[in-house]
Design an enzyme around this catalytic site. Structure first.
Site, PDB file in Angstrom:
ATOM      1  N   ASP A  30      61.344  67.518  17.480  1.00 15.46           N
ATOM      2  CA  ASP A  30      60.453  67.790  18.606  1.00 15.46           C
ATOM      3  C   ASP A  30      60.823  69.150  19.210  1.00 15.46           C
ATOM      4  O   ASP A  30      61.779  69.260  19.976  1.00 15.46           O
ATOM      5  CB  ASP A  30      60.640  66.654  19.626  1.00 15.46           C
ATOM      6  CG  ASP A  30      59.715  66.765  20.823  1.00 15.46           C
ATOM      7  OD1 ASP A  30      59.240  67.872  21.112  1.00 15.46           O
ATOM      8  OD2 ASP A  30      59.501  65.733  21.471  1.00 15.46           O
ATOM      9  N   HIS A  58      58.790  95.271  10.911  1.00 16.52           N
ATOM     10  CA  HIS A  58      57.676  94.411  11.291  1.00 16.52           C
ATOM     11  C   HIS A  58      56.358  94.912  10.749  1.00 16.52           C
ATOM     12  O   HIS A  58      55.527  94.135  10.297  1.00 16.52           O
ATOM     13  CB  HIS A  58      57.573  94.362  12.825  1.00 16.52           C
ATOM     14  CG  HIS A  58      58.188  93.132  13.395  1.00 16.52           C
ATOM     15  ND1 HIS A  58      57.455  92.045  13.740  1.00 16.52           N
ATOM     16  CD2 HIS A  58      59.473  92.815  13.652  1.00 16.52           C
ATOM     17  CE1 HIS A  58      58.254  91.108  14.193  1.00 16.52           C
ATOM     18  NE2 HIS A  58      59.488  91.554  14.152  1.00 16.52           N
TER      19      HIS A  58
HETATM   20  P1  NDP Z   1      62.390  56.645  17.049  1.00 15.26           P
HETATM   21  O1  NDP Z   1      62.210  55.549  18.033  1.00 15.26           O
HETATM   22  O2  NDP Z   1      61.248  56.994  16.165  1.00 15.26           O
HETATM   23  O3  NDP Z   1      63.629  56.365  16.106  1.00 15.26           O
HETATM   24  C1  NDP Z   1      64.848  55.925  16.560  1.00 15.26           C
HETATM   25  C2  NDP Z   1      65.155  54.633  15.853  1.00 15.26           C
HETATM   26  O4  NDP Z   1      65.575  54.884  14.518  1.00 15.26           O
HETATM   27  C3  NDP Z   1      66.297  53.915  16.490  1.00 15.26           C
HETATM   28  O5  NDP Z   1      65.884  53.196  17.610  1.00 15.26           O
HETATM   29  C4  NDP Z   1      66.796  53.031  15.366  1.00 15.26           C
HETATM   30  O6  NDP Z   1      66.068  51.812  15.401  1.00 15.26           O
HETATM   31  C5  NDP Z   1      66.379  53.790  14.087  1.00 15.26           C
HETATM   32  N1  NDP Z   1      67.544  54.298  13.357  1.00 15.26           N
HETATM   33  C6  NDP Z   1      67.752  54.168  12.034  1.00 15.26           C
HETATM   34  N2  NDP Z   1      68.914  54.710  11.677  1.00 15.26           N
HETATM   35  C7  NDP Z   1      69.490  55.183  12.798  1.00 15.26           C
HETATM   36  C8  NDP Z   1      70.722  55.866  13.065  1.00 15.26           C
HETATM   37  N3  NDP Z   1      71.594  56.146  12.105  1.00 15.26           N
HETATM   38  N4  NDP Z   1      70.973  56.246  14.323  1.00 15.26           N
HETATM   39  C9  NDP Z   1      70.104  55.990  15.323  1.00 15.26           C
HETATM   40  N5  NDP Z   1      68.943  55.338  15.136  1.00 15.26           N
HETATM   41  C10 NDP Z   1      68.627  54.940  13.880  1.00 15.26           C
HETATM   42  O7  NDP Z   1      62.832  58.003  17.729  1.00 15.26           O
HETATM   43  P2  NDP Z   1      63.720  58.419  18.951  1.00 15.26           P
HETATM   44  O8  NDP Z   1      64.138  57.323  19.850  1.00 15.26           O
HETATM   45  O9  NDP Z   1      64.789  59.292  18.379  1.00 15.26           O
HETATM   46  O10 NDP Z   1      62.687  59.308  19.766  1.00 15.26           O
HETATM   47  C11 NDP Z   1      62.239  60.524  19.231  1.00 15.26           C
HETATM   48  C12 NDP Z   1      60.739  60.614  19.346  1.00 15.26           C
HETATM   49  O11 NDP Z   1      60.320  60.403  20.687  1.00 15.26           O
HETATM   50  C13 NDP Z   1      60.230  61.971  18.938  1.00 15.26           C
HETATM   51  O12 NDP Z   1      59.097  61.790  18.117  1.00 15.26           O
HETATM   52  C14 NDP Z   1      59.811  62.586  20.287  1.00 15.26           C
HETATM   53  O13 NDP Z   1      58.780  63.536  20.090  1.00 15.26           O
HETATM   54  C15 NDP Z   1      59.351  61.394  21.060  1.00 15.26           C
HETATM   55  N6  NDP Z   1      59.359  61.456  22.519  1.00 15.26           N
HETATM   56  C16 NDP Z   1      59.927  62.491  23.223  1.00 15.26           C
HETATM   57  C17 NDP Z   1      59.928  62.490  24.602  1.00 15.26           C
HETATM   58  C18 NDP Z   1      60.624  63.606  25.305  1.00 15.26           C
HETATM   59  O14 NDP Z   1      61.262  64.420  24.665  1.00 15.26           O
HETATM   60  N7  NDP Z   1      60.557  63.706  26.633  1.00 15.26           N
HETATM   61  C19 NDP Z   1      59.314  61.399  25.378  1.00 15.26           C
HETATM   62  C20 NDP Z   1      58.800  60.344  24.532  1.00 15.26           C
HETATM   63  C21 NDP Z   1      58.814  60.386  23.170  1.00 15.26           C
HETATM   64  P3  NDP Z   1      66.745  50.456  14.903  1.00 15.26           P
HETATM   65  O15 NDP Z   1      68.203  50.519  15.216  1.00 15.26           O
HETATM   66  O16 NDP Z   1      66.023  49.411  15.661  1.00 15.26           O
HETATM   67  O17 NDP Z   1      66.496  50.418  13.416  1.00 15.26           O
END
Ligand code: NDP
Length: 435
Positions: free
Chosen positions: A293, A391
């Site tokens: 992001d 450039h």
């Molecule tokens: P996701 O929710 O897409 O992914 C994170 C999930 O990946 C975890 O909850 C976990 O789920 C899984 N996972 C699998 N392997 C791992 C690992 N090794 N370590 C950690 N997690 C793992 O994304 P994020 O929570 O990272 O959020 C990023 C997204 O949110 C981006 O697309 C961003 O653009 C967006 N966003 C940004 C905002 C901002 O910047 N203000 C606000 C809102 C959204 P599990 O453990 O359940 O498998």
């Protein structure tokens, strides 16, 4: 110095910039960087999203919007060679990064240090009657709050992460601006390999009712802060002065001019913004290529540049006792190697493979090193030849393409444009017509 080569035969990639598109793909395959299947995708279909995926990624999807994907070469980061994928529309960024990385690589490369990766979540409360008492109540209930946050997202705890610490901040009222006082509760959350926005937001929404109970206030906002001051990466490089000699300038003169330019960018916000834009040219291109992001990174980085109360250069160039030029750059880099579009977008998947599947800390090291390389390349050019020389050559190619030139005609028209009295689209069209 011993360098690990990550099983990649970099000899196959020498003079990469001189190869045609097909030769570049084939060199990557021969170097063991990509598979035959990936080489075919790159040569034939490109890396576009399948519409059946795209329509689930965003709302009102109508098609894909492409950016060129290139590779910066010559990067040696913490003694490891790495190819750096960059998605960017601006000419000269990749050339400048590769050129800078070559000089820096010949002097030992980049050394990086990455902090623990803690994201910050905020619950912002209004209508708190007794701020001091509320802050004390929060501190006393720290253990319970962290536990409730972790219960809201148990899977990240199983992965070794979770909410680790808590702090409160009182935002004093500002009657002049008609702003009341707010109480802010910060949680520091280890999101492991994820950027963590969704993890943090879930936790903050999970704890908000309990925080309201403890403070008597009303939770107004429950979301992560993109000002990721607990997730910092630093790159340094040391370049002997003799490696800086160019044209009529001695190495010492170039070194001193780079240091002076760095001082100007620390003192003058007008220069600092452009200085930092140069750093972000490289950082953003890798953030985009890696499926991260970039709005989050941009917002955090510029806030960090203003942390002293004045917007300043993010990097610093100095001289050490040996007379070498020493560059340092620290950036807040809340990126991930999982989550978001990272495992969905074909370009992002390839980018992670090109970088040999870095973990989140290694990706931070790559990003901050690219930023420092880009900064060195830009400032070095500015204090010597100026950046327009390089450039305009690249701009000529863009004009040739805009005028309709294809294949080998692009270089031909670009060469003629460079010699023309007016380098613009009209001239490019005329040259193409005459061809
Ligand atoms: P996701 O929710 O897409 O992914 C994170 C999930 O990946 C975890 O909850 C976990 O789920 C899984 N996972 C699998 N392997 C791992 C690992 N090794 N370590 C950690 N997690 C793992 O994304 P994020 O929570 O990272 O959020 C990023 C997204 O949110 C981006 O697309 C961003 O653009 C967006 N966003 C940004 C905002 C901002 O910047 N203000 C606000 C809102 C959204 P599990 O453990 O359940 O498998």
């Amino acid at each position: 110095m011993r360098r690990r080569r990550n099983q990649m035969d970099t000899n196959k990639l020498s003079k990469f910039y001189k190869k045609t598109h097909a030769e570049k793909i084939s060199a990557l395959k021969e170097a063991g960087v990509i598979s035959l299947e990936e080489a075919t995708v790159l040569t034939e279909d490109g890396l576009d999203l399948d519409p059946s995926v795209g329509e689930h990624m965003i709302e009102n999807y109508i098609g894909n919007y492409s950016l060129p994907l290139g590779i910066s070469t010559n990067f040696v980061i913490d003694d490891n060679e790495v190819l750096v994928p960059m998605a960017i529309e601006e000419p000269s960024v990749i050339a400048a990064a590769s050129f800078a990385a070559k000089i820096i690589g010949s002097a030992g490369g980049f050394t990086t240090a990455v902090s623990d990766r803690l994201m910050i979540g905020q619950v912002t409360l209004k209508n708190v009657k007794d701020m001091e008492q509320a802050a004390q109540n929060i501190k006393a209930a720290e253990h319970n709050i962290l536990e409730r946050a972790n219960e809201a997202h148990p899977s990240i705890v199983k992965r070794g992460g979770g909410a680790k610490a808590l702090e409160t901040r009182i935002l004093e009222a500002d009657p002049e601006e008609n702003i009341p006082a707010f109480l802010v509760v910060h949680l520091h959350i280890d999101t492991q390999e994820a950027m963590g926005a969704n993890i943090v937001n879930t936790m903050m929404e999970g704890i908000a009712p309990y925080i309201e109970e403890l403070t008597g206030g009303k939770a107004l906002l429950r979301i992560l802060s993109n000002y990721a001051t607990e997730c910092l990466a630093t790159a340094t490089c040391t370049i002997p002065a003799h490696k800086l000699k160019t044209g009529d300038y001695t190495g010492e003169a170039v070194r001193d001019r780079i240091i002076e330019a760095s001082q100007v960018a620390l003192a003058d916000p007008y220069r600092a913004v452009t200085h930092n834009k140069g750093i972000m040219n490289g950082v953003d291109a890798v953030v985009v290529a890696s499926g991260n992001d970039w709005r989050a990174i941009e917002a955090g980085v510029h806030a960090y540049a203003a942390r002293s109360g004045q917007y300043r250069a993010l990097s610093k160039w100095q001289k050490n006792d040996q007379g070498d030029l020493v560059g340092t750059l620290t950036l807040p880099l809340a990126i991930g190697t999982v989550g978001g579009s990272i495992s969905i977008h074909p370009g992002a998947k390839l980018a992670h493979k090109l970088m040999m599947y870095p973990d989140a800390k290694r990706l931070e090291s790559i990003l901050v090193s690219v930023g420092l390389a880009q900064n060195f390349g830009a400032v070095r050019a500015l204090v010597t030849d100026g950046i327009q020389k390089g450039h305009m050559g690249l701009h000529a190619r863009s004009l040739a393409i805009s005028a309709g030139a294809k294949g080998e005609h692009v270089e031909l028209i670009a060469e003629q444009l460079k010699k023309a009295p007016h380098m613009n689209l009209q001239t490019a069209k005329e040259l193409l017509n005459n061809l």
